[in-house]
Design an enzyme around this catalytic site. Sequence first.
Site, PDB file in Angstrom:
ATOM      1  N   CYS A 325       0.834  -1.203   0.000  1.00  0.00           N
ATOM      2  CA  CYS A 325       0.000   0.000   0.000  1.00  0.00           C
ATOM      3  C   CYS A 325       0.873   1.260   0.000  1.00  0.00           C
ATOM      4  O   CYS A 325       1.513   1.561  -0.998  1.00  0.00           O
ATOM      5  CB  CYS A 325      -0.991  -0.034   1.163  1.00  0.00           C
ATOM      6  SG  CYS A 325      -2.357   1.151   0.972  1.00  0.00           S
ATOM      7  N   HIS A 425      -3.575  -5.507   1.048  1.00  0.00           N
ATOM      8  CA  HIS A 425      -3.367  -5.841   2.455  1.00  0.00           C
ATOM      9  C   HIS A 425      -3.790  -7.299   2.656  1.00  0.00           C
ATOM     10  O   HIS A 425      -4.809  -7.738   2.131  1.00  0.00           O
ATOM     11  CB  HIS A 425      -4.219  -4.946   3.355  1.00  0.00           C
ATOM     12  CG  HIS A 425      -3.741  -3.539   3.435  1.00  0.00           C
ATOM     13  ND1 HIS A 425      -2.536  -3.189   4.003  1.00  0.00           N
ATOM     14  CD2 HIS A 425      -4.311  -2.378   3.010  1.00  0.00           C
ATOM     15  CE1 HIS A 425      -2.387  -1.875   3.942  1.00  0.00           C
ATOM     16  NE2 HIS A 425      -3.442  -1.356   3.340  1.00  0.00           N
TER      17      HIS A 425
END
Length: 483
Positions: A325, A425
């Site tokens: 991310c 994630h």
Amino acid sequence: MGKALMIQGTMSGVGKSLIATALCRIFSDLGYDVVPFKSQNMSLNSAPSIEGGEISRAQYLQAIACRKKPSIKFNPILLKPEGNMRSQVVFLGEPIGSVSARDYMLSKKIELFRKSMEVLKSLMKRHDLVIIEGAGSPVEINLKDYDIANMRVAREVNAPVILVADIDRGGSFAQIVGTMELLSEEERNLVMGFVFNKFRGDPSLLYPGFKFLEKKYGKPVLGVVPYIDHRLPEEDSLAEFPRAKGEVHIQIIKLPHISNFTDFEPLHWANGVDYVTKAEEIKGDIIIIPGSKNTVEDLIWMRENGIEDAIIEAHREGSFIVGICGGFQMLGEKIIDNVESKRGEVKGIGLLPAKTIFAREKRTNHLKAEVLWEPARGMRVEGYEIRFGRSTTRRPFSVIKWVNGRRVEEFEGAVGERTFGTYLHGIFHNFEFTEAFLNLIRREKGLEPIKIREWSIEDEINRFAKIVRESIDVDYIIEFLGL
């Protein structure tokens, strides 16, 4: 109208979240329609809800234990620390602003509490039981007037309270007595009993203390839960960052605004991970830049502290670099950010062929994807995204096939020389992928390949709940609640 049961603790880190998780599964197994609730949670780790908003990982896990889809209603207020005593306030899944701790206590808190109680009462109307989790200690004298996560919630819906103490750290009887003495008489009357958590040894040794508590307060000890070795995510307010150097040396940069570090639990269990903050420490086989609550500020922090140069040098010497991310965004060529930091265009580390622009609308979704990175090409993986950034690349890491159950075809992430970045994630919770990645590095080091023992959240919840069920008097709780 359904019932409510509240789990409070004598302090942070006593195991409230997991005791609540266990009770969610226990009552679900008994056939009750049960849901979790926490009025306000402060967490660096969040997860997507079924509505597309954010909730804390704790209530996400508890929803799974209840066999319910995670909803923003289970955690109406989420505070995401940004540093400098400021937090982003997320209400019913959506960011509504960034405030200082003082401004939040004096302005927004009571209004949001009233709204969260409306949510709680609506849940009680639709379900048999709501299991409410408290936060920290209910008797912090300097905070009690502003506390909207503990006894104020219990009073609002007349919820019986189980008070949990962590006996592993010592002082649990004193903590229970201290907590009870600092509660008002009305609040003490809401306490139905006590649970001692994380005990190692013979519970009969504690019986004299139990008799003392029952005589002094007229409340029973409902059980003693043993110390349980488990793989369920803990609440993160007191999270420890391990320094374990496994056979493959995996280093994770402990950013000032690190977020969603639960991503790395499988690496910790399978090999060991080492969180680092200094440039001179950086020399791992794998170096990971994690997610960040403020990507550009953390990139600048790395730059000013020599960590960026150390990563580039380690990469030149053969280290494998990974970004998740915000870490992926940092590894690209440039970031244009007028949302989180307002710094505009910032040069990236430059190890990935990617450019990122921050949008004002946050993407919060469950994802299923197919890996394009050559060593794991074709593997099906799943996870979630929580991001403002929109990245473009010439060499994507994966192709997203499903977003919240909807069929799509979108590229994400990027691949470079001994480098990859992804928005997924939870990528390392895909055991086939993690095994392939670790064994790639193990082969390079001349080590034998490993087989990662697969496990599931469901299995861990069931195992944990079974031990708790055997350790506390659930029949007494059912009778007390009138279920």
